[in-house]
Structures are given as structure tokens and as C-alpha cells.
Design a protein around this motif. Structure first.
Motif, PDB file in Angstrom:
ATOM      1  N   MET A  37       8.819   5.489 -46.409  1.00 25.77           N
ATOM      2  CA  MET A  37       7.937   6.581 -46.850  1.00 25.77           C
ATOM      3  C   MET A  37       7.992   6.742 -48.363  1.00 25.77           C
ATOM      4  SD  MET A  37       5.768   8.462 -45.503  1.00 25.77           S
ATOM      5  CE  MET A  37       4.617   9.121 -46.682  1.00 25.77           C
ATOM      6  N   ARG A  38       9.238   6.774 -48.899  1.00 25.08           N
ATOM      7  CA  ARG A  38       9.374   6.918 -50.355  1.00 25.08           C
ATOM      8  C   ARG A  38       8.774   5.716 -51.060  1.00 25.08           C
ATOM      9  NH1 ARG A  38      14.872   7.228 -52.780  1.00 25.08           N
ATOM     10  NH2 ARG A  38      13.712   6.593 -54.607  1.00 25.08           N
ATOM     11  N   ARG A  39       8.944   4.540 -50.412  1.00 19.24           N
ATOM     12  CA  ARG A  39       8.419   3.304 -50.990  1.00 19.24           C
ATOM     13  C   ARG A  39       6.886   3.370 -51.093  1.00 19.24           C
ATOM     14  NH1 ARG A  39       7.075  -1.279 -48.534  1.00 19.24           N
ATOM     15  NH2 ARG A  39       6.895  -3.103 -49.881  1.00 19.24           N
ATOM     16  N   LYS A  40       6.269   3.955 -50.070  1.00 20.30           N
ATOM     17  CA  LYS A  40       4.811   4.065 -50.067  1.00 20.30           C
ATOM     18  C   LYS A  40       4.318   4.974 -51.181  1.00 20.30           C
ATOM     19  CE  LYS A  40       2.763   2.900 -45.677  1.00 20.30           C
ATOM     20  NZ  LYS A  40       2.268   3.357 -44.384  1.00 20.30           N
ATOM     21  N   THR A  41       4.971   6.134 -51.306  1.00 21.52           N
ATOM     22  CA  THR A  41       4.577   7.079 -52.353  1.00 21.52           C
ATOM     23  C   THR A  41       4.691   6.409 -53.710  1.00 21.52           C
ATOM     24  OG1 THR A  41       5.837   8.570 -50.963  1.00 21.52           O
ATOM     25  CG2 THR A  41       4.800   9.516 -52.920  1.00 21.52           C
ATOM     26  N   LEU A  42       5.795   5.666 -53.888  1.00 18.15           N
ATOM     27  CA  LEU A  42       6.039   4.973 -55.143  1.00 18.15           C
ATOM     28  C   LEU A  42       4.916   3.964 -55.431  1.00 18.15           C
ATOM     29  CD1 LEU A  42       8.638   5.245 -56.990  1.00 18.15           C
ATOM     30  CD2 LEU A  42       9.193   2.942 -56.187  1.00 18.15           C
TER      31      LEU A  42
ATOM     32  N   ASN B 227      -1.093  -6.755 -51.976  1.00 20.85           N
ATOM     33  CA  ASN B 227      -0.816  -7.578 -50.803  1.00 20.85           C
ATOM     34  C   ASN B 227       0.138  -6.871 -49.831  1.00 20.85           C
ATOM     35  OD1 ASN B 227      -1.378  -9.985 -49.410  1.00 20.85           O
ATOM     36  ND2 ASN B 227       0.621 -10.811 -49.982  1.00 20.85           N
ATOM     37  N   GLN B 228       0.659  -5.694 -50.217  1.00 19.49           N
ATOM     38  CA  GLN B 228       1.519  -4.926 -49.319  1.00 19.49           C
ATOM     39  C   GLN B 228       0.672  -4.347 -48.183  1.00 19.49           C
ATOM     40  OE1 GLN B 228       4.828  -4.827 -50.266  1.00 19.49           O
ATOM     41  NE2 GLN B 228       4.129  -6.094 -51.972  1.00 19.49           N
TER      42      GLN B 228
END
Lengths: 274, 316
Positions: A1-6, B119-120
């Protein structure tokens, strides 16, 4: 989740230099001169006005220049499609003596940037009395170096077209040209689309050639005309330049947003095939 | 279509072509003629507008040609001697090299970064792809004019910097910053094209490779360096060739943003060629500079082609 926001955050920040200039161009063109350099800068015009847009047409034959760019780009696109489809088809599908050697000769043209040949081209067209006409801007792209890439793309495409289709057409009594026109061309639509897009953009953007070949303002093309909105001291009239620039950039941008899949895939296609 | 019916239709096609047209006018002859007719416009155009001017460029470079005085005379290697002693030429070559290297490095790394991010597995990547790609279709001079507007002493960039309390330089009138600005403007204009090419290449990399690497405990950076980069190296080669070739032809951006200045700090070869030939009417010397440009383009293309074995990984 944090990775997505980043990731989203990063993408949004990276977007700014791609989107902001166009936004700034369109909004500033609607601002009165006094507001163009206001500090702090406003993202939206406080008192929107079409004054600059009016001036564009008063200071230069802008409608004529717009038409020049448009009809030259359309003529170049249609001409390039015809020339490159014919040549690409012949190089891929018709066996004739010397075709490989001739293909390599034509392809060598890709190695020679148009800037290398601009001096003699100017002299040639000058000798034929065709400077300050639109002929150099149409003839050279359609049959010269720029269409070589188009021919190459068309050839690559026709090479992978199934042979049986044409043989069936021959059985039905279709001649070579009819087979090309009725079977080959309709199937080549994706390649033709790609070629059409990059040819149109190339012609629409041309700058060196128009400023070398053209001298009268009513013959100018858009890129050339854009830089001519200057005041008595030679300084650019920014709001007028930005209004003219908006009118040049936005139509193509709108078409792109509507048909972005074709654009991106078309252009990627042409690159990948190289 | 089955193999049998395929071969049947082939032989049928052959008989269909051969019968009905007897004697001299055979299918073979007709094909030869049609082939030449089909390629005639392209071939004639290449000869007239590419190879003839190329030959003329070499010829003109051996002559002194003053259009205003209407004089044309053979001077042998004089233009080439001028080229060697022209004090502007070293700085022009430096500017050209600086521009090309800066453009290629910045363009390819940004394109690769954007492609990897897009690409993610992420929702909305199409929207971002459209946004990053959009400057490609904005007319070049329009794009350059807006940036010229933004980069002025009292323009938008410095206004934004001022909000953060930073006093920005006069970007386009300060030696090094002028060149950096031209490069940056050009990168944002066209990086979308390379990004799309990289994205297509990345989608062709088998995901199992990454899964296997992850099982072996490889970090994201190691995966990128040991799997991604080698797998997409043909695309890296292609994009670098396209970008280098394009960087040598840059003209409009320079003409609109800096006019080669300040001094000659952004006078790249094509701009210098244009100045000499079409502003100062030194057509002979302009042709000599064209020969120089041709030699550089040719040398770089051959070099990149020869180097491909070294760093392009081919899946055997």
C-alpha cells in the motif's frame, strides 16, 4: 500500500514538466499583457480575454499560414503514403532484377540527414525558380529522404503478409496492381496509419526548410510564423506568441488524446520495426 | 488452410499466371516492369533529392560561392583550410558533443525510469503514459516558445523558484545554463517516444526470470541490472542510435531559444552551418560544414553498429 502511494506520488511529480508547459501556454494566452508576468504567477487567468487571439490574425496573415501548414502536411502525408506503399510493396513482394541492390541504395538515404543536403537543395530549387514556393516543402519529403523510412516500414509490413492471399487473388484473375490495391493496401492499414501519423507530425513541425525556402509572410508555415510576433524592438510579444502557439499545438493534442492508442502504438511500431 | 490445398492453390496460381499470356509478354517480364514502375518515384526522388545534393555538397565545398556578388570559383581545399583555422569550429564541435551526450544520457535514463514505473501493476498507467507522451505531438516550435517564455529572467520557472526563496539565473543568457536548458527542453519534448519503445521492450521480458531471481534473493537493483537491462539491450541500442542521430540535427530549438548564444555556447553544427550559408551567404563554406556533419553522422552510425556486439545481449 505504501509502495503504491509512493509510486503515484513519484509519477505525479514527474508529470509536471510534461503537462505544465502546455497548461501555462494555454492559460497565459488568455491573460491580458499586464497579467502575463504577474507575481506570484496565477495558474488561471484572473480576467480572461481573447485579445491576444485577435492580434494574432491582425499582425500576420495567420489564417493563410495555418492553411499553408495544413494543406502541405496533408499533401505530404498522402504523397508519402502512395510513394512508400508502392515502393515498399515492390521491394517486399515483386521479384525483379536488381531489387536488392536498389533497396540498399534507397535505404542509404536514411544515413544522410536532410541538414547535410540543405545547401545544394536550396541551389537546385533556386535554379528551377521554385524558391519562395511550397514545392520544396512537398516534393522533398514525398520522394526524398523522409519517405525512405516510410518505404522501409511498408516493406517490413508487406514481407510478413501471408502469400496465400495474393495467390488466391491471382487465381481469381486479379493482376499485380489490382492485387496490390484490393488485397495488399487494405491489409496494410495499421502500417499506413503509423506512416501517416509520423509523416503528418514531421511536416507540421518542419522549421529549417521553411525558413530556408520561404521569404514572403503569406507563404510561411506555422512554426515559422510563430516566431514572427515581435514588437518594434524585436522583443517577443509573449501573449500573442502563446496564443498562436496554442492554436498550433492544441488541435493535434486534442486529436492525440482522442486517438492516443493509435498514436502511441503507431509511433512505437515504426521505431520497433527499425 | 491445409498443406495440400495450399500447394494446390500455389500451382493453380502459377498456371493462371502463365496461361492466357503467351509469348514475349510473360509474367516474369511483366513483374520486372511493374517492380521498376512501383519503385520509380522513390528511386527517382532518392537520386534527385538525396544523392545528387550529396554529390553537389562535396563539389560546392571545393568552391568559393558568393551569391550576393554572384561569383563562383574553384578554390580547391581552401574551405577545408578555413575549417581547420576557424576559431569557432572547436567550440561548435564542443557544443554539439555536449548537447548530444547530455541529451542521450538524460533522455535514455529518464525514458527508462518512466518505462519501469509505468510497467508496474498499477491502475491508471495509461493516463500517465498519455501525459508523458503528449509533448511528442505538441508542435516543436510551440513547445520551444513556451519554454523560452518560462525560462526568462522574470519567467515562470524563476517565479516558482522564488516561492521557495531561490533566486534563479537568467537561464538562456548564462553560458552553461543555456546549454542545459536547451537539453532539458528537448528531453521533455521527445522522451515519451523512447519511453514507449522501452515499455514495449519491458513487456517482452518473461516474468519467470524475475520470479526465479527473487527466489534466489536478488534485490530490485540487481534484478534490473542483471535481467532487465540485458534483456532490453537491443532496444537501448536502437533508441540510442535514433537519439544520437536526432541530437546532431537539432536546429529549431536553438534558433528559437538561444540563437546559438550566449557567445557561441549553444551554437551546434547545424545552426552554425545555417548561419554561414543562409545568413552570411558563404555557401561554399556552408557546404564544407555540411561535409563535416555528414562525416560525423556516418562515423557515429558505423561506430554504434560495430559496438552492438559488445553490449547487445541476444537471446540465443
Amino acid at each position: 500500500m505504501r509502495r503504491k502511494t509512493l509510486l503515484y506520488g513519484l509519477l505525479c511529480v514527474l508529470c509536471v514538466p510534461f503537462v505544465f508547459p502546455t497548461w501555462w501556454m494555454a492559460t497565459s494566452s488568455l491573460k491580458p499583457v499586464s497579467e502575463v508576468f504577474a507575481f506570484p504567477p496565477s495558474l488561471w487567468p484572473g480576467r480572461p480575454t481573447l485579445e491576444a487571439y485577435q492580434q494574432v490574425f491582425e499582425l500576420q496573415p495567420f489564417a493563410q499560414q495555418y492553411w499553408n501548414s495544413l494543406y502541405i502536411a496533408v499533401a505530404v502525408t498522402l504523397g508519402t503514403l502512395a510513394v512508400s506503399a508502392l515502393a515498399g510493396y515492390a521491394f517486399a513482394r515483386i521479384r525483379f532484377r536488381g531489387s536488392n541492390v536498389l533497396f540498399v541504395i534507397v535505404l542509404t538515404g536514411l544515413l544522410i540527414p536532410s541538414e547535410v543536403t540543405i545547401v545544394p537543395l536550396f541551389q537546385l530549387f533556386h535554379g528551377w525558380g521554385l524558391t519562395d514556393t511550397h514545392w520544396p516543402l512537398i516534393l522533398v519529403p514525398v520522394v526524398g529522404a523522409p519517405s525512405v523510412l516510410a518505404t522501409f516500414i511498408m516493406r517490413q509490413f508487406f514481407l510478413v503478409l501471408p502469400r496465400e492471399l495474393e495467390e488466391a487473388a491471382a487465381v481469381d484473375g486479379l493482376g499485380r496492381f489490382a492485387t496490390f490495391r484490393r488485397i495488399g493496401l487494405p491489409l496494410a492499414r495499421p502500417a499506413l496509419g503509423a506512416v501517416a501519423i509520423f509523416t503528418f507530425l514531421h511536416s507540421w513541425n518542419l522549421y529549417l526548410e521553411p525558413i530556408v525556402f520561404l521569404s514572403s509572410p503569406e507563404k510561411f508555415t506555422l512554426p515559422q510564423a510563430l516566431t514572427q510576433f515581435v514588437d518594434a524592438y524585436g522583443g517577443p510579444m509573449w501573449n500573442v506568441q502563446l496564443a498562436a502557439a496554442s492554436m498550433t499545438a492544441l488541435p493535434v493534442l486534442v486529436v492525440f488524446v482522442l486517438a492516443q492508442k493509435q498514436f502511441v502504438e503507431g509511433l512505437a511500431h515504426t521505431g520497433l520495426k527499425g | 488452410m491445409t498443406v495440400q490445398s495450399q500447394s494446390q492453390s500455389q500451382s493453380l496460381a502459377r498456371t493462371a499466371r502463365h496461361t492466357g499470356r503467351a509469348g514475349w509478354w510473360t509474367t516474369r517480364r511483366r513483374d520486372h516492369l511493374l517492380g521498376y514502375l512501383f519503385i520509380a518515384p522513390q528511386l527517382a526522388g532518392s537520386l534527385l533529392f538525396v544523392f545528387l545534393p550529396l554529390a553537389l555538397v562535396f563539389y560546392y565545398s571545393l568552391n568559393e560561392w558568393n551569391v550576393l556578388a554572384d561569383t563562383f570559383s574553384f578554390v580547391g581545399a581552401e574551405n577545408y583550410q578555413q575549417l581547420l583555422s576557424d576559431p569557432n569550429v572547436p567550440s561548435v564541435l564542443m557544443a554539439t558533443g555536449f548537447f548530444s551526450i547530455g541529451l542521450v544520457v538524460f533522455n535514455l535514463s529518464l525514458a527508462l525510469l518512466l518505462a519501469v514505473l509505468l510497467n508496474q501493476r498499477l491502475r491508471g498507467t495509461t493516463v500517465f503514459r498519455t501525459l508523458f507522451f503528449s509533448p511528442v505531438v505538441v508542435s516543436l516550435v510551440a513547445w520551444t516558445i513556451v519554454w523560452g517564455f518560462l525560462l526568462q529572467k522574470n519567467g515562470g520557472i524563476n517565479a516558482i523558484l522564488q516561492v521557495f526563496g531561490i533566486e534563479g539565473p537568467n537561464w538562456l543568457r548564462t553560458g552553461t545554463w543555456a546549454m542545459v536548458s536547451v537539453i532539458v527542453v528537448q528531453v521533455f519534448k521527445n522522451v515519451g517516444l523512447n519511453m514507449v519503445l522501452f515499455l514495449a521492450a519491458l513487456q517482452g521480458v518473461p516474468r519467470e526470470l524475475f520470479e526465479a531471481a527473487r527466489l534466489d534473493g536478488a534485490s530490485a537493483w540487481t534484478q534490473f541490472r542483471r535481467i532487465t537491462l540485458p534483456m532490453i539491450s537491443p532496444t537501448v541500442l536502437l533508441t540510442s542510435i535514433i537519439t544520437v542521430a536526432g541530437s546532431l540535427q537539432v536546429f529549431a530549438q536553438i534558433a528559437v531559444l538561444t540563437q546559438g548564444g550566449p557567445g557561441t555556447s549553444t551554437t551546434v553544427l547545424v545552426y552554425y552551418l545555417y548561419q554561414q550559408a543562409f545568413q552570411f551567404h558563404h555557401f561554399g563554406y556552408g557546404a564544407t560544414l555540411s561535409v563535416l556533419l555528414f562525416v560525423i553522422v556516418l562515423a557515429l552510425t558505423l561506430l554504434q553498429w560495430r559496438m552492438r556486439r559488445r553490449w547487445v545481449f541476444h537471446e540465443a
